[in-house]
Design a protein around this motif. Structure first.
Motif, mmCIF file in Angstrom:
data_model
loop_
_atom_site.group_PDB
_atom_site.id
_atom_site.type_symbol
_atom_site.label_atom_id
_atom_site.label_comp_id
_atom_site.label_asym_id
_atom_site.label_seq_id
_atom_site.Cartn_x
_atom_site.Cartn_y
_atom_site.Cartn_z
ATOM 1 N N ARG A 23 2.914 -3.604 5.429
ATOM 2 C CA ARG A 23 3.662 -3.869 6.661
ATOM 3 C C ARG A 23 3.369 -2.875 7.772
ATOM 4 O O ARG A 23 3.807 -3.054 8.901
ATOM 5 N N SER A 24 2.626 -1.808 7.459
ATOM 6 C CA SER A 24 2.244 -0.849 8.495
ATOM 7 C C SER A 24 0.797 -0.413 8.277
ATOM 8 O O SER A 24 0.243 -0.572 7.194
ATOM 9 N N GLN A 56 1.465 -16.126 5.952
ATOM 10 C CA GLN A 56 0.546 -15.005 6.166
ATOM 11 C C GLN A 56 -0.123 -14.599 4.853
ATOM 12 O O GLN A 56 -1.330 -14.348 4.815
ATOM 13 N N VAL A 57 0.663 -14.545 3.799
ATOM 14 C CA VAL A 57 0.134 -14.143 2.491
ATOM 15 C C VAL A 57 -0.892 -15.155 1.998
ATOM 16 O O VAL A 57 -1.978 -14.787 1.542
ATOM 17 N N VAL A 58 -0.576 -16.435 2.106
ATOM 18 C CA VAL A 58 -1.488 -17.493 1.657
ATOM 19 C C VAL A 58 -2.820 -17.411 2.406
ATOM 20 O O VAL A 58 -3.892 -17.493 1.796
ATOM 21 N N GLU A 59 -2.781 -17.247 3.712
ATOM 22 C CA GLU A 59 -4.017 -17.165 4.496
ATOM 23 C C GLU A 59 -4.884 -15.993 4.061
ATOM 24 O O GLU A 59 -6.097 -16.111 3.946
ATOM 25 N N LEU A 104 0.820 -1.214 0.000
ATOM 26 C CA LEU A 104 0.000 0.000 0.000
ATOM 27 C C LEU A 104 0.852 1.262 0.000
ATOM 28 O O LEU A 104 0.583 2.211 0.718
ATOM 29 N N GLY A 105 1.849 1.259 -0.845
ATOM 30 C CA GLY A 105 2.602 2.490 -1.085
ATOM 31 C C GLY A 105 1.758 3.395 -1.967
ATOM 32 O O GLY A 105 0.522 3.270 -2.022
ATOM 33 N N LYS A 106 2.383 4.285 -2.688
ATOM 34 C CA LYS A 106 1.631 5.208 -3.546
ATOM 35 C C LYS A 106 0.839 4.471 -4.617
ATOM 36 O O LYS A 106 -0.337 4.757 -4.843
ATOM 37 N N LYS A 121 -4.988 -4.559 6.315
ATOM 38 C CA LYS A 121 -4.401 -5.532 7.231
ATOM 39 C C LYS A 121 -2.897 -5.303 7.278
ATOM 40 O O LYS A 121 -2.298 -4.903 6.290
ATOM 41 N N ILE A 122 -2.306 -5.583 8.435
ATOM 42 C CA ILE A 122 -0.860 -5.539 8.554
ATOM 43 C C ILE A 122 -0.332 -6.934 8.251
ATOM 44 O O ILE A 122 -0.827 -7.919 8.801
ATOM 45 N N ILE A 123 0.644 -7.010 7.362
ATOM 46 C CA ILE A 123 1.181 -8.298 6.938
ATOM 47 C C ILE A 123 2.667 -8.169 6.637
ATOM 48 O O ILE A 123 3.129 -7.115 6.187
#
Length: 82
Positions: A34-35, A54-57, A11-13, A45-47
């Protein structure tokens, strides 16, 4: 298969813009980074993208994934998305 829910990884620019445009188009969007990104008009979501479990779930609950992560993550994301 009709795509209704989309996961935006990163979720950057660029990822934020992709998520906002998809949301405005009518998709159910979840963003993951990540934030925290509370200012976005969709669920976030934070991942840790380096943790494949985590990504798969998170991917399991969505019809499609858009990766806006740094390029070195994309091969692993593509492999698990297939």
């Amino acid at each position: 298969m009709t795509i209704k829910s989309i996961l935006v990884l990163g979720l950057g620019k660029v990822g934020s813009l992709v998520g906002v445009l998809l949301k405005k188009t009518g998709y159910q969007v979840t963003g993951a980074a990540r934030s925290e990104r509370a200012e976005l008009p969709f669920v976030t979501k934070i991942i840790d993208a380096s943790d494949i479990d985590q990504v798969v779930e998170l991917m399991k609950a969505h019809d499609a994934i858009v990766s806006c992560l740094p390029y070195h993550f994309n091969l692993d994301i593509a492999k698990i998305a297939c």
